[in-house]
Design a protein around this motif. Structure first.
Motif, mmCIF file in Angstrom:
data_model
loop_
_atom_site.group_PDB
_atom_site.id
_atom_site.type_symbol
_atom_site.label_atom_id
_atom_site.label_comp_id
_atom_site.label_asym_id
_atom_site.label_seq_id
_atom_site.Cartn_x
_atom_site.Cartn_y
_atom_site.Cartn_z
ATOM 1 N N UNK A 19 76.146 0.061 54.796
ATOM 2 C CA UNK A 19 75.680 -0.003 56.184
ATOM 3 C C UNK A 19 76.452 0.961 57.080
ATOM 4 N N UNK A 20 77.779 0.923 57.040
ATOM 5 C CA UNK A 20 78.564 1.788 57.930
ATOM 6 C C UNK A 20 78.312 3.257 57.635
ATOM 7 N N UNK A 21 78.171 3.601 56.378
ATOM 8 C CA UNK A 21 77.909 4.995 56.022
ATOM 9 C C UNK A 21 76.600 5.476 56.658
ATOM 10 N N UNK A 22 75.559 4.683 56.545
ATOM 11 C CA UNK A 22 74.255 5.080 57.083
ATOM 12 C C UNK A 22 74.317 5.152 58.610
ATOM 13 N N UNK A 23 74.920 4.163 59.246
ATOM 14 C CA UNK A 23 75.045 4.185 60.707
ATOM 15 C C UNK A 23 75.881 5.381 61.147
ATOM 16 N N UNK A 24 76.922 5.707 60.389
ATOM 17 C CA UNK A 24 77.738 6.887 60.718
ATOM 18 C C UNK A 24 76.910 8.170 60.705
ATOM 19 N N UNK A 25 75.922 8.247 59.834
ATOM 20 C CA UNK A 25 75.063 9.436 59.790
ATOM 21 C C UNK A 25 74.226 9.547 61.060
ATOM 22 N N UNK A 26 73.789 8.412 61.572
ATOM 23 C CA UNK A 26 73.022 8.401 62.828
ATOM 24 C C UNK A 26 73.930 8.822 63.990
ATOM 25 N N UNK A 27 75.142 8.283 64.028
ATOM 26 C CA UNK A 27 76.075 8.634 65.100
ATOM 27 C C UNK A 27 76.426 10.121 65.040
ATOM 28 N N UNK A 28 76.565 10.660 63.850
ATOM 29 C CA UNK A 28 76.843 12.093 63.703
ATOM 30 C C UNK A 28 75.697 12.918 64.294
ATOM 31 N N UNK A 29 74.456 12.513 64.030
ATOM 32 C CA UNK A 29 73.304 13.221 64.591
ATOM 33 C C UNK A 29 73.349 13.159 66.116
ATOM 34 N N UNK A 30 73.670 11.989 66.664
ATOM 35 C CA UNK A 30 73.755 11.845 68.117
ATOM 36 C C UNK A 30 74.846 12.764 68.669
ATOM 37 N N UNK A 31 75.979 12.825 67.999
ATOM 38 C CA UNK A 31 77.079 13.671 68.487
ATOM 39 C C UNK A 31 76.686 15.143 68.505
ATOM 40 N N UNK A 32 75.832 15.549 67.583
ATOM 41 C CA UNK A 32 75.413 16.949 67.500
ATOM 42 C C UNK A 32 74.408 17.343 68.590
ATOM 43 N N UNK A 33 73.866 16.372 69.310
ATOM 44 C CA UNK A 33 72.914 16.691 70.381
ATOM 45 C C UNK A 33 73.609 17.276 71.609
ATOM 46 N N UNK A 34 74.900 17.027 71.748
ATOM 47 C CA UNK A 34 75.625 17.481 72.924
ATOM 48 C C UNK A 34 75.465 16.571 74.132
#
Length: 95
Positions: A19-34
């Protein structure tokens, strides 16, 4: 366009250990939006234009599926007012 706040909680249906790994991937995408965002223990709040934020929600679903989720439950909250609303105006007095 006025900025709005959107809070997103994704609940990917994966084994507990992933679960944390998958959620971390979503948070990484959000961080890349600026965009301005704040990660909380249950959800991530993001500030931006509504169309961009809704696109992030769609992308989050795809990321979860890409990383093995059979299903994704997402809880979305939107705070909108015509003149705009920021995360800072809501929480700055608590920081």
């Amino acid at each position: 366009m006025a900025k709005v706040n959107l809070s997103l909680q994704v609940l990917p249906v994966v084994p507990d250990c992933e679960i944390y790994y998958v959620v971390d991937q979503v948070i990484e995408m959000i961080s890349q939006t600026g965009l301005n965002y704040v990660v909380g223990p249950f959800e991530t709040s993001i500030e931006g234009e509504l169309d961009d934020l809704l696109d992030i929600v769609k992308r989050a679903q795809s990321i979860c599926i890409k990383h093995g989720a059979e299903r994704v439950v997402s809880i979305v909250k939107i705070d909108y007012k015509e003149e705009g609303v920021t995360i800072d105006e809501k929480v700055s007095k608590y920081q």
